[in-house]
Design a protein around this motif. Structure first.
Motif, short mmCIF file in Angstrom:
data_model
loop_
_atom_site.label_atom_id
_atom_site.label_comp_id
_atom_site.label_asym_id
_atom_site.label_seq_id
_atom_site.Cartn_x
_atom_site.Cartn_y
_atom_site.Cartn_z
N UNK A 179 0.83 -1.20 0.00
CA UNK A 179 0.00 0.00 0.00
C UNK A 179 0.86 1.25 0.00
N UNK A 180 1.96 1.20 0.75
CA UNK A 180 2.87 2.34 0.81
C UNK A 180 3.44 2.67 -0.57
N UNK A 181 3.69 1.64 -1.37
CA UNK A 181 4.22 1.87 -2.72
C UNK A 181 3.19 2.55 -3.62
N UNK A 182 1.91 2.53 -3.20
CA UNK A 182 0.85 3.15 -3.98
C UNK A 182 0.48 4.54 -3.47
N UNK A 183 1.05 4.96 -2.33
CA UNK A 183 0.66 6.20 -1.67
C UNK A 183 1.76 7.25 -1.76
N UNK A 184 1.49 8.44 -1.23
CA UNK A 184 2.50 9.48 -1.22
C UNK A 184 3.57 9.12 -0.20
N UNK A 185 4.82 9.17 -0.63
CA UNK A 185 5.96 8.77 0.20
C UNK A 185 6.64 10.03 0.74
N UNK A 186 6.67 10.15 2.06
CA UNK A 186 7.23 11.35 2.70
C UNK A 186 8.55 11.06 3.42
N UNK A 187 9.13 9.90 3.15
CA UNK A 187 10.32 9.48 3.89
C UNK A 187 11.47 10.48 3.75
N UNK A 188 11.63 11.07 2.59
CA UNK A 188 12.77 11.96 2.38
C UNK A 188 12.38 13.44 2.50
N UNK A 189 11.19 13.72 2.97
CA UNK A 189 10.78 15.12 3.16
C UNK A 189 11.70 15.78 4.17
N UNK A 190 12.15 16.99 3.85
CA UNK A 190 13.14 17.68 4.68
C UNK A 190 12.54 18.67 5.66
N UNK A 191 11.24 18.91 5.55
CA UNK A 191 10.57 19.86 6.44
C UNK A 191 9.07 19.65 6.32
N UNK A 192 8.33 20.28 7.21
CA UNK A 192 6.87 20.21 7.12
C UNK A 192 6.40 20.79 5.80
N UNK A 193 6.98 21.91 5.40
CA UNK A 193 6.58 22.54 4.14
C UNK A 193 6.87 21.63 2.95
N UNK A 194 8.02 20.96 2.98
CA UNK A 194 8.37 20.04 1.89
C UNK A 194 7.38 18.89 1.84
N UNK A 195 7.03 18.35 3.01
CA UNK A 195 6.06 17.26 3.07
C UNK A 195 4.71 17.70 2.51
N UNK A 196 4.26 18.89 2.89
CA UNK A 196 2.99 19.41 2.40
C UNK A 196 3.02 19.58 0.88
N UNK A 197 4.13 20.05 0.34
CA UNK A 197 4.25 20.21 -1.10
C UNK A 197 4.11 18.87 -1.82
#
Length: 550
Positions: free
Chosen positions: A94-112
């Motif tokens: 399921x994770x491979x089908x969803x948005x992956x935030x593992x490498x997000x560097x900040x909250x703003x990056x994750x939101x983008x």
């Protein structure tokens, strides 16, 4: 009889196959510290099992039956197939089908990234993802619903933290679950709040279920697709077997259907989830295994506490960086006791998730009580993670015959926050691999995918170096608790097989065992250990058949 060059042609296997020009390694003998590493240059596979290892001349001189096919592996390195002793197959798919935030560097990056995923999936009723970790952000602060509200104002958003023990949601999701400032945090969970007492947008452990119960359930078809996607992902990384840490009745039924239709290329040792409503009925049916050992069910996964990163791990003393918190018991002591008493008499292994020192002590206490009341000492019970153990309790793993099911990359992922959570003094019993190995405790290694990446060579590297893949910190993190390369390989192969009661047929390339093996582009026993993580799997075999080839 003919010769096939593996890396120039696709091989169709006959009944008896001689693999030669092999740079082979396997553990031999009994699991644990007495096992020995053996090298070999040829391997005979007959009817999907290892018939012999050694040299070509020794094998030819020992058998008088006809060899149907010979395969040169061009002196590439061969290892037993990797067994990941703790993963979540459906979660990975399921994770491979969803948005992956593992490498997000900040909250703003994750939101983008979430906004981009939402734009690419306009018909999705919910935006779902995983992998955020505030400890990797400069702020090191938990995110809020406000930032998601601005980016995705029209659909509910549910984003699981990297450890799976917290969720970040937007206001629509909170509203769908009727979570407000007046909502009381459930037992074993926490609704984080802002300075006004309103939900901030982060839910920890059992509080996550308040939203999950109003989310649409993945259909059987989608779950099947996700599992098959995960299988291919694992095979590409050299994983031939996985201990699936907590499945429900539908997941089990899907596995059985796949196995019946010869669609189980990865061997699964499945743990029934303790929160499965039909657990008593499933236990009453007794342990389940197939003759081809593609699916085995004889264990139950119980959650004692949460995770360290979200301060959900249950500690004996307060968190060093949050003196008003001691973590959460996801399952109460009374419930934990009742589950042990329910499961063990049916002959099922108990595998308890315990990360904090309080949770580990509770689990050990309950094993001791169970032995005195219902027995089961011979069932090879396990503590999953065993991350932070009070020094007084380490010896109890050996005394109580408990397997430590541990994930090496957890240490290198947690190194930037573990001391903050615990303080230096309590690090003595944390991620204590070498201490456990020296006392004779079996360690079964895994990755806990999708919490961590599934690549087992990341785990081997972390186990040996106690460093991340940038080889930091210099010299290793609490390096006195590292493993040798032989111990690390053993924990991912022979000792992992022992942890599922399958060491007689899996975990090494010894005669009589299934021919599950992998071919690598480099020799992990030669060269600098800092590059251990950078191995490429060229081919993966299960029961002597090619299931992946690069």
């Amino acid at each position: 009889m003919f010769v096939v060059n593996l890396f120039c042609a696709t091989t169709v296997f006959a009944q008896t196959v001689l693999f030669h020009n092999v740079n082979g390694y396997t553990l031999t003998g009994q699991p644990g510290n007495e096992a020995q590493l053996q090298q070999f240059s040829a391997m005979l596979v007959r009817d999907g099992r290892i018939a012999a290892i050694g040299s070509v001349s020794s094998i030819r001189g020992s058998f008088d039956f006809e060899i149907d096919e010979e395969v040169s592996l061009n002196n590439k390195t061969v290892l037993p197939g990797i067994i990941d002793a703790h993963g979540h197959v459906l979660g990975l798919g399921l994770n491979l089908m969803e948005v992956d935030l593992r490498t997000a560097t900040s909250e703003a990056d994750a939101v983008a990234r979430v906004r981009e995923f939402a734009e690419q999936n306009p018909n999705a009723d919910w935006i779902v993802g995983r992998g955020w970790n505030q400890e990797n952000w400069e702020s090191r602060s938990f995110p809020t619903a406000n930032s998601l509200d601005e980016a995705i104002p029209d659909r509910p958003v549910y984003l699981t933290r990297v450890d799976g023990h917290a969720a970040w949601v937007n206001s629509i999701a909170l509203s769908r679950a009727t979570i407000s400032g007046a909502t009381v945090s459930p037992d074993g969970g926490d609704i984080l709040r802002d300075e006004r007492g309103n939900p901030s947008g982060v839910l920890v452990d059992n509080a996550m279920y308040l939203v999950e119960q109003v989310m649409p359930k993945a259909s059987r078809e989608l779950q099947t697709q996700a599992i098959e996607l995960a299988f291919q992902h694992l095979l590409e990384r050299g994983i031939t077997g996985v201990h699936d840490a907590g499945i429900d009745a539908l997941n089990l039924d899907i596995y059985k259907s796949l196995a019946d239709n010869n669609k189980m290329p990865v061997r699964v040792y499945a743990m029934l989830g303790a929160n499965e409503p039909t657990l008593p009925q499933l236990l009453a049916q007794g342990p389940y295994t197939r003759s081809d050992e593609r699916l085995t069910v004889r264990s139950v996964k119980i959650y004692a506490d949460g995770a360290l990163g979200s301060r959900g791990a249950a500690l004996l003393e307060p968190y060093h960086d949050a003196p008003d918190q001691r973590g959460l018991l996801v399952t109460s002591p009374d419930q934990l006791h009742d589950l042990y008493q329910l499961v063990i008499p049916h002959g099922f292994q108990v595998n308890t998730h315990a990360i904090g020192d309080r949770a580990n002590r509770l689990a050990l206490d309950e094993f001791a009580r169970a032995y005195a009341t219902v027995g089961g000492r011979n069932l090879r019970h396990r503590i999953e993670h065993a991350q932070v153990v009070h020094p007084d309790d380490l010896a109890r793993f050996k005394e109580l015959n408990i397997i430590a099911s541990m994930q090496p990359t957890h240490a290198t992922s947690d190194k930037n926050m573990a001391e903050d959570r615990l303080g230096k003094e309590r690090m003595q019993g944390a991620y204590a691999w070498n201490t456990l190995l020296e006392q004779g405790t079996i360690i079964a290694a895994g990755s806990d995918f999708p919490v961590e990446l599934a690549d087992p060579f990341f785990g081997l590297h972390a186990a040996v170096t106690r460093q991340d893949r940038d080889n930091q910190p210099e010299g290793g993190w609490y390096v006195h608790e590292s493993m040798t390369i032989v111990e690390a390989l053993r924990s991912f192969t022979l000792d992992a097989a022992y942890a599922s009661g399958q060491e007689q047929t899996l975990g090494s390339l010894e005669p009589g065992k299934w021919a599950d093996f992998i071919v690598l582009d480099a020799d992990p026993f030669v060269g600098d250990s800092t590059t251990l993580w950078d191995q490429k799997v060229l081919a993966t075999y299960v029961a002597g058949e090619t299931v992946f080839q690069r």
